[in-house]
Structures are given as structure tokens and as C-alpha cells.
Design a protein around this motif. Structure first.
Motif, PDB file in Angstrom:
ATOM      1  N   VAL A 156       0.908  -0.989  -0.018  1.00  0.00           N
ATOM      2  CA  VAL A 156      -0.035   0.241   0.135  1.00  0.00           C
ATOM      3  C   VAL A 156       0.709   1.046  -0.045  1.00  0.00           C
ATOM      4  O   VAL A 156       2.095   1.422  -0.207  1.00  0.00           O
ATOM      5  CB  VAL A 156      -0.750  -0.008   1.266  1.00  0.00           C
ATOM      6  CG1 VAL A 156      -2.134  -0.934   1.367  1.00  0.00           C
ATOM      7  CG2 VAL A 156      -0.007  -0.010   2.173  1.00  0.00           C
ATOM      8  N   THR A 157       0.556   2.280  -0.418  1.00  0.00           N
ATOM      9  CA  THR A 157       0.747   3.653  -0.179  1.00  0.00           C
ATOM     10  C   THR A 157       0.723   4.808   1.094  1.00  0.00           C
ATOM     11  O   THR A 157      -1.046   4.574   1.548  1.00  0.00           O
ATOM     12  CB  THR A 157       1.090   4.642  -1.156  1.00  0.00           C
ATOM     13  OG1 THR A 157       1.454   3.758  -2.375  1.00  0.00           O
ATOM     14  CG2 THR A 157       1.223   5.482  -1.912  1.00  0.00           C
ATOM     15  N   ALA A 158       1.908   5.437   1.640  1.00  0.00           N
ATOM     16  CA  ALA A 158       1.543   6.616   2.542  1.00  0.00           C
ATOM     17  C   ALA A 158       1.183   7.422   1.676  1.00  0.00           C
ATOM     18  O   ALA A 158       2.747   8.081   1.734  1.00  0.00           O
ATOM     19  CB  ALA A 158       1.775   6.077   4.036  1.00  0.00           C
ATOM     20  N   ALA A 159       0.366   8.778   2.114  1.00  0.00           N
ATOM     21  CA  ALA A 159       0.399   9.582   1.136  1.00  0.00           C
ATOM     22  C   ALA A 159       0.279  11.038   2.526  1.00  0.00           C
ATOM     23  O   ALA A 159      -0.470  10.839   2.390  1.00  0.00           O
ATOM     24  CB  ALA A 159       0.046   9.344   0.010  1.00  0.00           C
ATOM     25  N   ALA A 160       1.290  11.960   2.196  1.00  0.00           N
ATOM     26  CA  ALA A 160       0.772  13.158   3.204  1.00  0.00           C
ATOM     27  C   ALA A 160       1.671  14.105   2.215  1.00  0.00           C
ATOM     28  O   ALA A 160       3.140  13.650   1.667  1.00  0.00           O
ATOM     29  CB  ALA A 160       1.670  12.787   4.058  1.00  0.00           C
ATOM     30  N   LYS A 164       7.688  12.973   6.200  1.00  0.00           N
ATOM     31  CA  LYS A 164       8.066  13.069   7.066  1.00  0.00           C
ATOM     32  C   LYS A 164       6.959  12.220   7.686  1.00  0.00           C
ATOM     33  O   LYS A 164       7.038  11.179   8.592  1.00  0.00           O
ATOM     34  CB  LYS A 164       8.705  13.728   8.374  1.00  0.00           C
ATOM     35  CG  LYS A 164       7.669  14.461   8.820  1.00  0.00           C
ATOM     36  CD  LYS A 164       7.892  15.885   9.846  1.00  0.00           C
ATOM     37  CE  LYS A 164       7.553  17.292   9.885  1.00  0.00           C
ATOM     38  NZ  LYS A 164       6.068  16.331   9.937  1.00  0.00           N
ATOM     39  N   ASP A 165       5.945  13.016   7.429  1.00  0.00           N
ATOM     40  CA  ASP A 165       4.233  12.676   8.247  1.00  0.00           C
ATOM     41  C   ASP A 165       3.966  10.880   7.434  1.00  0.00           C
ATOM     42  O   ASP A 165       3.383   9.527   8.370  1.00  0.00           O
ATOM     43  CB  ASP A 165       2.748  12.908   7.864  1.00  0.00           C
ATOM     44  CG  ASP A 165       3.408  14.400   8.557  1.00  0.00           C
ATOM     45  OD1 ASP A 165       3.785  14.431   9.455  1.00  0.00           O
ATOM     46  OD2 ASP A 165       2.763  15.553   7.820  1.00  0.00           O
ATOM     47  N   ALA A 166       4.712  10.672   6.126  1.00  0.00           N
ATOM     48  CA  ALA A 166       3.935   9.720   5.468  1.00  0.00           C
ATOM     49  C   ALA A 166       4.873   8.605   5.899  1.00  0.00           C
ATOM     50  O   ALA A 166       4.550   7.550   5.936  1.00  0.00           O
ATOM     51  CB  ALA A 166       4.477   9.561   3.748  1.00  0.00           C
ATOM     52  N   LYS A 167       6.313   9.058   6.391  1.00  0.00           N
ATOM     53  CA  LYS A 167       7.428   7.933   6.426  1.00  0.00           C
ATOM     54  C   LYS A 167       6.635   6.954   7.688  1.00  0.00           C
ATOM     55  O   LYS A 167       7.339   6.242   8.490  1.00  0.00           O
ATOM     56  CB  LYS A 167       8.916   8.441   6.547  1.00  0.00           C
ATOM     57  CG  LYS A 167       9.341   8.781   5.171  1.00  0.00           C
ATOM     58  CD  LYS A 167      10.710   9.229   5.390  1.00  0.00           C
ATOM     59  CE  LYS A 167      11.329   9.545   3.825  1.00  0.00           C
ATOM     60  NZ  LYS A 167      12.320  10.041   4.262  1.00  0.00           N
ATOM     61  N   LYS A 168       6.143   8.366   9.090  1.00  0.00           N
ATOM     62  CA  LYS A 168       6.314   7.691  10.347  1.00  0.00           C
ATOM     63  C   LYS A 168       5.535   6.938  10.026  1.00  0.00           C
ATOM     64  O   LYS A 168       5.260   5.708  11.010  1.00  0.00           O
ATOM     65  CB  LYS A 168       5.537   9.287  10.845  1.00  0.00           C
ATOM     66  CG  LYS A 168       4.680   8.411  12.457  1.00  0.00           C
ATOM     67  CD  LYS A 168       4.031   9.222  13.233  1.00  0.00           C
ATOM     68  CE  LYS A 168       3.040   9.352  14.363  1.00  0.00           C
ATOM     69  NZ  LYS A 168       4.544   8.860  15.255  1.00  0.00           N
ATOM     70  N   VAL A 169       4.298   6.852   9.015  1.00  0.00           N
ATOM     71  CA  VAL A 169       2.943   5.576   9.118  1.00  0.00           C
ATOM     72  C   VAL A 169       3.536   4.608   8.462  1.00  0.00           C
ATOM     73  O   VAL A 169       2.808   3.496   8.533  1.00  0.00           O
ATOM     74  CB  VAL A 169       2.082   6.454   8.214  1.00  0.00           C
ATOM     75  CG1 VAL A 169       1.143   5.133   7.554  1.00  0.00           C
ATOM     76  CG2 VAL A 169       1.255   7.570   8.923  1.00  0.00           C
ATOM     77  N   VAL A 180       4.693  -0.647   2.773  1.00  0.00           N
ATOM     78  CA  VAL A 180       4.161   0.516   2.535  1.00  0.00           C
ATOM     79  C   VAL A 180       5.049   1.461   2.305  1.00  0.00           C
ATOM     80  O   VAL A 180       6.494   1.354   2.486  1.00  0.00           O
ATOM     81  CB  VAL A 180       3.428   1.297   4.203  1.00  0.00           C
ATOM     82  CG1 VAL A 180       3.986   2.501   3.768  1.00  0.00           C
ATOM     83  CG2 VAL A 180       3.040  -0.162   4.476  1.00  0.00           C
ATOM     84  N   TYR A 181       4.877   1.794   0.934  1.00  0.00           N
ATOM     85  CA  TYR A 181       5.530   2.858   0.330  1.00  0.00           C
ATOM     86  C   TYR A 181       5.317   4.410   0.205  1.00  0.00           C
ATOM     87  O   TYR A 181       4.033   4.401   0.852  1.00  0.00           O
ATOM     88  CB  TYR A 181       4.971   2.956  -1.163  1.00  0.00           C
ATOM     89  CG  TYR A 181       5.761   1.466  -1.889  1.00  0.00           C
ATOM     90  CD1 TYR A 181       7.300   1.752  -2.691  1.00  0.00           C
ATOM     91  CD2 TYR A 181       5.258  -0.079  -1.744  1.00  0.00           C
ATOM     92  CE1 TYR A 181       7.773   0.667  -2.998  1.00  0.00           C
ATOM     93  CE2 TYR A 181       6.248  -0.758  -2.325  1.00  0.00           C
ATOM     94  CZ  TYR A 181       7.499  -0.638  -3.008  1.00  0.00           C
ATOM     95  OH  TYR A 181       8.492  -1.521  -3.266  1.00  0.00           O
TER      96      TYR A 181
END
Length: 336
Positions: A156-160, A164-169, A180-181
């Protein structure tokens, strides 16, 4: 590092994501307004209405008290239907302000708000004061709760907006079967996640009508083209639509019996009335409201979306499905 995560929404997807977080070593409290569901999760560690054959980690704590779930949470995961999102987020905002908390807020829902056509991250930003949110992240991609529960390989993808917020997730969720990408195009990720449900309704209808693989491949390909046209007009990066939250999510939703939208379309193709399909499903079919929102947006933006228009006409204007397909096939020839 162990964190406390509050999960708001105990449906199939919210509860499975909560279970991943527990198994990854985090302290997780999940909220539902239904007392019987809370008791079942805490006492039997099951969630029979959503995932009848799955047993949750015993460390997952469920509660119907939102203040209890949110206390000390560094991350809040929202997993409720789009139509309930604004109301639920407003409740969350009240408690965050009350307790002076500032978590990263993640959502795992896929849709657009009816009437406003707002994306979910926009709803969150409108309802939660800036001093009560460290960042807003969309978690999306080709994923079915039933398969994640079995630890099938899922990406899946974490988008922000802020990486840094996406990397936290990404760090919170990553393990040996759930990868998670990250992505900074939250507009494209959210729009791809929402719009693919429209095409999944069409793919299910083709199956219900007895059409084969050629027709389904054509629908997905041309469906992706019009999703991308509207998405780009709304500010998305074109490349996002060939990623996990674009073509990846489109493929899985258009080909799997786990997809509510596909199943709804399949029933419509077999001649079931829409009201009966909705009643039989027992869970929210996001593609129904998203079709209306996308159709209205396409009209506003003057974007050509023939497949979306045809599905809108079937759902909201009572057009015969076979006639809708015939009309699509007989449109004036044009270049790809």
C-alpha cells in the motif's frame, strides 16, 4: 519504538489494520459505537459480522468511549465510511482539543464527500484545528481485509504533503507481509482510491451480464484513462495513477469477489434492483456515492468521462445496463 495508536472504526478494514499495529508491537485501542461489537472484540477476540473466520490478537483493546481510546495517542487512524467521516472527525477534534493532543491523523477510507466533493484529508483539515494535528496521511492501495488477515502479501501507499508524516506511518505498519511505500501526492492517492470504486461497479456488472475477460480489460483500461483525466484536472500527479493507489487498487477492486463494489455491480448485472443490492450487502458500497460525486465533478470541470456517466445513468436515472453498454460501444470513433 512502541506507540499508542487510536483506531476509530471497527469494521473489517479498521480492525485488521488495528491488528497489524498490535502485532507490530504497538499499544492499540479501537473505537466503535456498538457495545455488542466491543464486547465481542474484548471477550471473544472476533468481529463476526465483518470477518467471521478471523481471531484478533488478544492485546487489542476495544472501547465505545472515544476519550478513552484517544488519550495519549500519538497516531489516530480513521477507518469509517466516507458518509460518516465529517461527523466522526468532528467528535475526534473535540476530544483532541479537550486533551490538548497533537497526533498524526491517518485515514484508510476511500471516497468523496457528497455535496462538497471534498477529499477525506480536506475534511480532516477543516474539522481538526492545526494545533491538534501533527500531519494528515492517507493510507491506500490494493488491499482487502480478508487477505491481509491471512497475512497475504500486500503493498500500500502512505501519502502526505509532508514526507516525514508518510514515513512515520510507513514505519508503524511495515512488516514481512504488509509493505508500505510513501508518496507526497495525497490528492492523486485519495482520488485514485475513490474513483476506482466506480469502475469496479462496472466490472462487476459486466461479470453479472456474462461478458468475458476482453470486456473487463477494456473497461479497466479506459476507466483508468478517465480517472486520470479528472484527477489531473483536480491537481493530481499523472504518475500516481500508474502506482499502487491507481492501477494497483483498480485491478484488485475490479477482479475480486472481496470487493463490495464488484459484488454490487455483479448483482446489478444479474438484474437485481439497486435497493435490494444495498440491503443485501449489509455494508457501505462506497462506489454508489462516489459515482455521483465524480459525475458532478466531471460536469463542473468539463471532463469527458463516458464510463462514469454511463454508470451514473444506470444508478441514478434508471437506464438499462445493456443499453448503457451499447451506447458506449457505439460512440463516435476516436484516438486512444
Amino acid at each position: 519504538m512502541r506507540e499508542k495508536v487510536a483506531v476509530i472504526g471497527a469494521g473489517s478494514w479498521g480492525s485488521v489494520l488495528a491488528n497489524i499495529l498490535v502485532m507490530n508491537g504497538h499499544q492499540v485501542h479501537i473505537w466503535s459505537r456498538r457495545k455488542e461489537q466491543i464486547e465481542e472484540l474484548n471477550e471473544k477476540h472476533t468481529n463476526h459480522h465483518y470477518l467471521p473466520d478471523f481471531t484478533y490478537d488478544k492485546r487489542l483493546v476495544a472501547s465505545d468511549r472515544m476519550d478513552e481510546v484517544l488519550t495519549d495517542a500519538t497516531t489516530v487512524l480513521l477507518a469509517v465510511p466516507t458518509k460518516a467521516m465529517r461527523t466522526v472527525v468532528a467528535d475526534v477534534a473535540h476530544f483532541l482539543n479537550d486533551k490538548q493532543l497533537k497526533p498524526v491523523i491517518v485515514h484508510a477510507s476511500k471516497g468523496l464527500e457528497l455535496g462538497t466533493h471534498k477529499r477525506i484529508s480536506e475534511i480532516i483539515e477543516e474539522e481538526v484545528a492545526q494545533e491538534n494535528r501533527a500531519g494528515v496521511v492517507a493510507l491506500s492501495g490494493p488491499s482487502h481485509a480478508e487477505e491481509v488477515a491471512k497475512k497475504d502479501i500486500t503493498l500500500v501507499t502512505a501519502a502526505a504533503v509532508d514526507l516525514k508524516d508518510a514515513k512515520k506511518v510507513q514505519h508503524l505498519f511495515m512488516n514481512n507481509y504488509f509493505r508500505v511505500y510513501t508518496n507526497t501526492d495525497i490528492i492523486g492517492v485519495e482520488l485514485g482510491a475513490a474513483f476506482k470504486n466506480i469502475i469496479a461497479l462496472g466490472a462487476g456488472a459486466l461479470h453479472g451480464l456474462g461478458y468475458g475477460d476482453d470486456a473487463k480489460a477494456a473497461l479497466m483500461t479506459r476507466g483508468l484513462a478517465e480517472i486520470a483525466r479528472l484527477g489531473i484536472a483536480l491537481g493530481a500527479d499523472p504518475l500516481t495513477f500508474i502506482g499502487l493507489s491507481g492501477v494497483g487498487d483498480l485491478i484488485v477492486t475490479c477482479t475480486s469477489v472481496h470487493s463490495r463494489n464488484w459484488r454490487a455491480g455483479d448483482q446489478l448485472g444479474q438484474g437485481e434492483a439497486l435497493s435490494d443490492v444495498i440491503q443485501n450487502m449489509g455494508m457501505v458500497i462506497e462506489g454508489l456515492s462516489t459515482t455521483k460525486a465524480a459525475y458532478e465533478l466531471a460536469m463542473q470541470q468539463k471532463i469527458d468521462m463516458p464510463i462514469t456517466t454511463a454508470i451514473y445513468q444506470v444508478l441514478y436515472e434508471g437506464k438499462n445496463i445493456k443499453q448503457a453498454i451499447s451506447d458506449l460501444m457505439q460512440r463516435e470513433g476516436r484516438s486512444e
